[in-house]
Design a protein around this motif. Structure first.
Motif, PDB file in Angstrom:
ATOM      1  N   ILE A  85      -5.138  -3.172   6.163  1.00  0.00           N
ATOM      2  CA  ILE A  85      -5.343  -2.472   4.892  1.00  0.00           C
ATOM      3  C   ILE A  85      -6.098  -1.180   5.136  1.00  0.00           C
ATOM      4  N   ASP A  86      -7.187  -1.256   5.913  1.00  0.00           N
ATOM      5  CA  ASP A  86      -7.966  -0.062   6.235  1.00  0.00           C
ATOM      6  C   ASP A  86      -7.098   0.975   6.948  1.00  0.00           C
ATOM      7  N   LEU A  87      -6.255   0.505   7.858  1.00  0.00           N
ATOM      8  CA  LEU A  87      -5.392   1.401   8.618  1.00  0.00           C
ATOM      9  C   LEU A  87      -4.404   2.119   7.707  1.00  0.00           C
ATOM     10  N   CYS A  88      -3.738   1.378   6.820  1.00  0.00           N
ATOM     11  CA  CYS A  88      -2.742   1.986   5.935  1.00  0.00           C
ATOM     12  C   CYS A  88      -3.399   2.963   4.969  1.00  0.00           C
ATOM     13  N   LEU A  89      -4.558   2.607   4.435  1.00  0.00           N
ATOM     14  CA  LEU A  89      -5.270   3.525   3.547  1.00  0.00           C
ATOM     15  C   LEU A  89      -5.686   4.789   4.301  1.00  0.00           C
ATOM     16  N   HIS A  90      -6.070   4.634   5.561  1.00  0.00           N
ATOM     17  CA  HIS A  90      -6.424   5.803   6.379  1.00  0.00           C
ATOM     18  C   HIS A  90      -5.223   6.731   6.520  1.00  0.00           C
ATOM     19  N   MET A  91      -4.044   6.178   6.771  1.00  0.00           N
ATOM     20  CA  MET A  91      -2.862   7.012   6.936  1.00  0.00           C
ATOM     21  C   MET A  91      -2.485   7.693   5.622  1.00  0.00           C
ATOM     22  N   ILE A  92      -2.598   6.981   4.511  1.00  0.00           N
ATOM     23  CA  ILE A  92      -2.326   7.594   3.204  1.00  0.00           C
ATOM     24  C   ILE A  92      -3.329   8.709   2.937  1.00  0.00           C
ATOM     25  N   ARG A  93      -4.591   8.450   3.244  1.00  0.00           N
ATOM     26  CA  ARG A  93      -5.634   9.462   3.073  1.00  0.00           C
ATOM     27  C   ARG A  93      -5.363  10.669   3.978  1.00  0.00           C
ATOM     28  N   GLN A  94      -4.893  10.410   5.171  1.00  0.00           N
ATOM     29  CA  GLN A  94      -4.568  11.468   6.119  1.00  0.00           C
ATOM     30  C   GLN A  94      -3.405  12.317   5.610  1.00  0.00           C
TER      31      GLN A  94
ATOM     32  N   ARG B 193      -5.646   0.062  -7.293  1.00  0.00           N
ATOM     33  CA  ARG B 193      -4.534  -0.764  -7.783  1.00  0.00           C
ATOM     34  C   ARG B 193      -4.423  -2.077  -7.014  1.00  0.00           C
ATOM     35  N   THR B 194      -4.823  -2.025  -5.763  1.00  0.00           N
ATOM     36  CA  THR B 194      -4.742  -3.221  -4.916  1.00  0.00           C
ATOM     37  C   THR B 194      -6.042  -4.024  -4.970  1.00  0.00           C
ATOM     38  N   VAL B 195      -7.050  -3.484  -5.622  1.00  0.00           N
ATOM     39  CA  VAL B 195      -8.374  -4.095  -5.766  1.00  0.00           C
ATOM     40  C   VAL B 195      -9.006  -4.344  -4.397  1.00  0.00           C
TER      41      VAL B 195
ATOM     42  N   LEU C 233       0.815  -1.208   0.000  1.00  0.00           N
ATOM     43  CA  LEU C 233       0.000   0.000   0.000  1.00  0.00           C
ATOM     44  C   LEU C 233       0.855   1.268   0.000  1.00  0.00           C
ATOM     45  N   PHE C 234       1.759   1.400   0.949  1.00  0.00           N
ATOM     46  CA  PHE C 234       2.599   2.593   0.968  1.00  0.00           C
ATOM     47  C   PHE C 234       3.539   2.623  -0.244  1.00  0.00           C
ATOM     48  N   GLY C 235       3.973   1.453  -0.670  1.00  0.00           N
ATOM     49  CA  GLY C 235       4.925   1.392  -1.779  1.00  0.00           C
ATOM     50  C   GLY C 235       4.351   1.783  -3.117  1.00  0.00           C
ATOM     51  N   THR C 236       3.024   1.750  -3.266  1.00  0.00           N
ATOM     52  CA  THR C 236       2.406   2.102  -4.543  1.00  0.00           C
ATOM     53  C   THR C 236       1.788   3.487  -4.543  1.00  0.00           C
ATOM     54  N   ALA C 237       1.924   4.217  -3.457  1.00  0.00           N
ATOM     55  CA  ALA C 237       1.378   5.580  -3.393  1.00  0.00           C
ATOM     56  C   ALA C 237       2.340   6.541  -4.085  1.00  0.00           C
ATOM     57  N   VAL C 238       1.847   7.217  -5.114  1.00  0.00           N
ATOM     58  CA  VAL C 238       2.680   8.170  -5.859  1.00  0.00           C
ATOM     59  C   VAL C 238       1.948   9.499  -5.995  1.00  0.00           C
TER      60      VAL C 238
ATOM     61  N   HIS D  95      -2.169  12.466   2.280  1.00  0.00           N
ATOM     62  CA  HIS D  95      -2.208  12.971   0.903  1.00  0.00           C
ATOM     63  C   HIS D  95      -3.598  13.096   0.306  1.00  0.00           C
ATOM     64  N   GLY D  96      -4.638  12.855   1.095  1.00  0.00           N
ATOM     65  CA  GLY D  96      -5.990  13.052   0.609  1.00  0.00           C
ATOM     66  C   GLY D  96      -6.648  11.793   0.084  1.00  0.00           C
ATOM     67  N   ALA D  97      -7.966  11.894  -0.120  1.00  0.00           N
ATOM     68  CA  ALA D  97      -8.760  10.733  -0.519  1.00  0.00           C
ATOM     69  C   ALA D  97      -8.414  10.226  -1.902  1.00  0.00           C
ATOM     70  N   GLU D  98      -8.069  11.134  -2.832  1.00  0.00           N
ATOM     71  CA  GLU D  98      -7.836  10.693  -4.207  1.00  0.00           C
ATOM     72  C   GLU D  98      -6.608   9.791  -4.306  1.00  0.00           C
ATOM     73  N   VAL D  99      -5.517  10.152  -3.639  1.00  0.00           N
ATOM     74  CA  VAL D  99      -4.318   9.304  -3.654  1.00  0.00           C
ATOM     75  C   VAL D  99      -4.624   7.950  -3.021  1.00  0.00           C
ATOM     76  N   ALA D 100      -5.320   7.965  -1.887  1.00  0.00           N
ATOM     77  CA  ALA D 100      -5.673   6.701  -1.230  1.00  0.00           C
ATOM     78  C   ALA D 100      -6.583   5.859  -2.116  1.00  0.00           C
ATOM     79  N   ASN D 101      -7.499   6.509  -2.834  1.00  0.00           N
ATOM     80  CA  ASN D 101      -8.406   5.774  -3.722  1.00  0.00           C
ATOM     81  C   ASN D 101      -7.641   5.097  -4.856  1.00  0.00           C
ATOM     82  N   VAL D 102      -6.636   5.772  -5.394  1.00  0.00           N
ATOM     83  CA  VAL D 102      -5.827   5.178  -6.464  1.00  0.00           C
ATOM     84  C   VAL D 102      -5.086   3.954  -5.946  1.00  0.00           C
ATOM     85  N   VAL D 103      -4.502   4.063  -4.751  1.00  0.00           N
ATOM     86  CA  VAL D 103      -3.811   2.911  -4.150  1.00  0.00           C
ATOM     87  C   VAL D 103      -4.783   1.755  -3.955  1.00  0.00           C
ATOM     88  N   ALA D 104      -5.980   2.062  -3.470  1.00  0.00           N
ATOM     89  CA  ALA D 104      -6.987   1.022  -3.239  1.00  0.00           C
ATOM     90  C   ALA D 104      -7.384   0.352  -4.543  1.00  0.00           C
TER      91      ALA D 104
END
Length: 328
Positions: free
Chosen positions: A175-184, A197-199, A31-36, A186-195
């Motif tokens: 997974i929910d936790l890591c997406l929450h931190m990414i959303r926190q 990609r990970t399906v 999750l963190f590794g695919t956030a760009v 860099h915002g919802a859009e970056v977290a949504n893209v990561v999600a």
């Protein structure tokens, strides 16, 4: 985001122990590794370390070679502590091996610290959860509460976030936790893209109450799926329990009971969560005024939406937009 943080990726360090669960380690890296960012640059660097580096056992039929020792924690921005096999042994809970304690002492002041599943017992034993709200796997919540009465244990959520210390429920809640931190960050859009990609869903509904062992429903038992679909299609309109019950073809009392079983939250709480998610997306993607977004998301007025943002996110809609619209 500071200028320094914009130039250098946020450093995530995962502290693993013998008997680690490979899936939990993989969650962090994936999750963190695919956030760009918008320019394609990585937003995080992800590192794995162990209190004593070398070949570590797992709960599977293979080992993991961890090259870095606890020194890797000294410049961490975020520290993740996944579960290990020993966490599932009652006689081991409440103990903290000296190498683990010494490793955690290297975590910088101000770094964000999080656990996955029963990794929360490690944070509790280190005193990091004292006076904070926390969770763990639903089967272990009572024991966490008994061993550490100074911790405010919440068994009904997928994750908690209390003043920079975060915990999650079972393995997949990581997974929910890591997406929450990414959303926190860099915002919802970056977290949504990561999600995507990970399906996986970018934001799961409700809490872990929906996953606790329940009697198998009888054949033909109704679901609240239709009511939820209706609500998502009418977020901008006033919604009542009666509206949802009508769509689900059940009484209000039955709807409320089944909704809690299926999602882990009440119907109106679920609607508020969906409205917040929708408002966040609109703030990031559009230049529409706050009052217009409040109406479209179903909050009615900008004042009402500002109150929800303050209560749930700790910021105003305007501040949220300034932070995340084009920030990455």
């Amino acid at each position: 985001m500071t200028e320094t943080r914009a130039r250098a990726p946020h450093r995530v360090v995962t502290l693993v122990r013998p008997g680690l669960l490979p899936m939990e380690l993989g969650i962090v890296h994936r999750l963190f590794g695919t956030a760009v960012g918008a320019d394609g640059r990585p937003l995080y660097s992800v590192v794995t370390c162990a209190p004593e580096p070398g070949e570590l056992t797992t709960d599977a039929d293979f080992t993991v070679n961890v090259r870095q020792g606890p020194g890797a924690l000294e410049d961490a921005d975020t520290v993740l502590v996944p579960a290990a096999a020993e966490d599932y042994e009652p006689q081991e809970r409440g103990r903290l091996a000296p190498p683990v304690r010494q490793a955690l002492a290297r975590v910088p002041a101000g770094a964000r610290v999080a656990s996955i599943c029963t990794g929360s017992f490690v944070l509790a034993a280190a005193g990091m959860l004292a006076g904070r709200r926390a969770t763990t796997h639903w089967k272990s919540c009572d024991e966490l509460r008994t061993l550490y009465p100074e911790v405010d244990v919440d068994p009904d959520v997928l994750y908690t976030d209390d003043r920079g210390v975060l915990t999650s429920a079972g393995v997949a809640a990581g997974i929910d936790l890591c997406l929450h931190m990414i959303r926190q960050d860099h915002g919802a859009e970056v977290a949504n893209v990561v999600a995507r990609r990970t399906v996986v869903p970018p934001h799961r509904e409700g809490g872990q109450a929906q996953y606790i062992e329940q009697p198998v429903p009888e054949p033909g038992t109704s679901s609240t799926v239709a009511a939820r679909a209706y609500a998502l299609g009418h977020l901008g309109e006033p919604l009542t329990l009666e509206d949802l019950a009508r769509e689900a073809a059940m009484s209000v009392r039955t709807l409320s009971r089944r909704f809690l079983l299926e999602t882990g939250v009440t119907p109106m709480r679920w609607i508020t969560e969906q409205r917040l998610q929708h408002a966040r997306r609109l703030l990031e993607r559009t230049d529409e005024p706050v009052d217009h977004i409040a109406s479209e998301a179903g909050f009615g007025t900008g004042t009402a939406m500002r109150q929800h943002f303050r209560e749930e996110l700790g910021v105003s809609p305007r501040a949220y937009r300034n932070t995340f619209r084009g920030a990455t």
